[in-house]
Enzyme design. Structure first.
Site, PDB file in Angstrom:
ATOM      1  NE  ARG A 164     -11.922   1.110   7.150  1.00 42.18           N
ATOM      2  CZ  ARG A 164     -10.864   1.091   6.346  1.00 42.18           C
ATOM      3  NH1 ARG A 164     -10.023   0.074   6.383  1.00 42.18           N
ATOM      4  NH2 ARG A 164     -10.618   2.110   5.545  1.00 42.18           N
ATOM      5  CB  SER A 237     -15.455   5.125   4.611  1.00 45.10           C
ATOM      6  OG  SER A 237     -14.345   5.407   3.821  1.00 45.10           O
ATOM      7  CD  GLU A 333     -15.325   2.417   8.175  1.00 46.66           C
ATOM      8  OE1 GLU A 333     -15.037   3.388   8.887  1.00 46.66           O
ATOM      9  OE2 GLU A 333     -14.689   2.092   7.166  1.00 46.66           O
TER      10      GLU A 333
END
Ligand code: EPU
Length: 337
Positions: A164, A237, A333
């Site tokens: 990520r 997420s 995130e």
């Protein structure tokens, strides 16, 4: 190009927060991106790039110029009987790109089906799901360097991809990505190792599992667990899955035998943040207009009328609880603006 003033971004961020862009322009071609940059420079406006808006938490109106890439071409260039290089403009909807490549018979993106957002944003956070990450498919990308106005082609290695993460995420708005090039193939082996996918394949008793079938099953799993942003506003997420030292994992596992974790190549262990948050009782918890999704504790949602501040306050509450109970730091995130 048409520059707009005080443009509402409510429909351009999947959390549907009500903020505006002081100035806004949709850019279709590379020349449009360059022109938008020139214009912003002349007016001394800070420039901000907004893709699909599916990975951003707006907490304020955006000052300066918001550029929204909308170029939506997809080009195929065969490199052998089975292999192809696919080049997509930043504005192509990611899932439509996945479906287009599958329709043409190419495998490689099926595990990344139904991820919201635009193709140009996919490398920024190195999107990943069900055992596949974008960096396994991306060959290169083209981007405009905003401070200098120079166009640059980045190879996969130069993008500095991680879980990520990428160079572009670290450098925030320094580059605008205009196209991405992926290598796909008619003969790429399928990746069906991810437990939930494997289980569904067994249950559905499919005799011929091809890339299109994997895509359908991934869509099925995602729509069971993850809310459709068109129906319930969210950014997928909200936290990254934390990576901890082996000793830390072992002491947690001793106290919590059900802890869900994935060993990493470097000896560290990735923990399922969703499990940690769920275990603390947050799943389905609502505070005012925001809350934790009832089917997946890693996803925070705006039920309508919520704000970025409210969502971040809830996220902070979760982070503190996780820190106290498991001594684990959760990282947010999406980008907070
Ligand atoms: N779990 C719970 N309770 C929950 C949520 C999860 O116990 O409320 C457990 C699950 O039972 C499972 C484990 O945690 O054993 C992992 O859950 P899941 O398979 O749903 O995946 P995840 O770790 O929550 C990650 C990605 C997703 C991606 C899936 C599938 C991150 C931050 N998230 O989620 O990506 O789709 O794996 O590969 O890495 C996204 O980035 O927006 C995203 C949705």
């Amino acid at each position: 190009m048409q520059f707009e003033k005080n443009k509402s971004l409510k429909r351009l961020n999947t959390l549907a927060f009500e903020h505006t862009a002081e100035h806004f322009v949709a850019a279709q071609f590379d020349d449009d991106l360059a022109e938008a940059r020139e214009h912003a420079l002349k007016k001394s406006w800070p420039l901000f790039v907004l893709g699909g808006g599916s990975n951003i938490v707006l907490t304020q109106d955006i000052k300066g110029l918001v550029v929204h890439p909308v170029g939506a071409d997809i080009n195929y260039q065969s490199t052998s009987k089975d292999d192809v290089l696919v080049t997509a403009n930043a504005g192509v909807n990611w899932h439509e790109l996945v479906l287009d490549t599958l329709q043409k018979g190419y495998a490689g993106l099926e595990n990344l089906s139904l991820i919201p957002g635009a193709a140009g944003a996919a490398p920024v956070q190195n999107i990943g799901a069900y055992g596949v990450e974008l960096n396994q498919r991306l060959v290169s990308l083209r981007a405009l360097h905003l401070p200098s106005g120079e166009w640059r082609t980045f190879t996969n290695k130069e993008c500095e991809f991680g879980y990520r993460n990428s160079l572009f995420k670290r450098l925030k708005s320094e580059y605008v990505i205009s196209t991405i090039t992926l290598k796909l193939s008619k003969s790429l082996p399928l990746n069906t190792q991810y437990a939930a996918l494997q289980q569904l394949i067994e249950e559905s008793q499919l005799t011929n599992v091809d890339a299109k079938a994997v895509s359908r099953l991934v869509c099925q799993i995602r729509s069971q667990k993850l809310p459709d942003p068109k129906v319930l506003s969210n950014v997928g997420s909200f936290f990254q899955n934390p990576i901890v030292k082996k000793e830390h994992y072992q002491s947690l596992k001793a106290k919590h035998p059900n802890l869900v974790a994935y060993p990493q190549a470097d000896g560290q262990v990735k923990l399922a943040a969703g499990w940690l948050i769920d275990t603390l009782g947050f799943r389905g918890k609502r505070t005012g207009s925001v809350g934790v999704h009832d089917k997946q504790a890693l996803v925070l949602v705006n039920f309508g009328g919520g704000t970025g501040e409210q969502l971040l306050a809830l996220a902070d509450d979760i982070r503190q609880c996780v820190k106290r109970s498991f001594d684990v730091e959760l990282r947010i995130e999406p980008n907070v603006m």
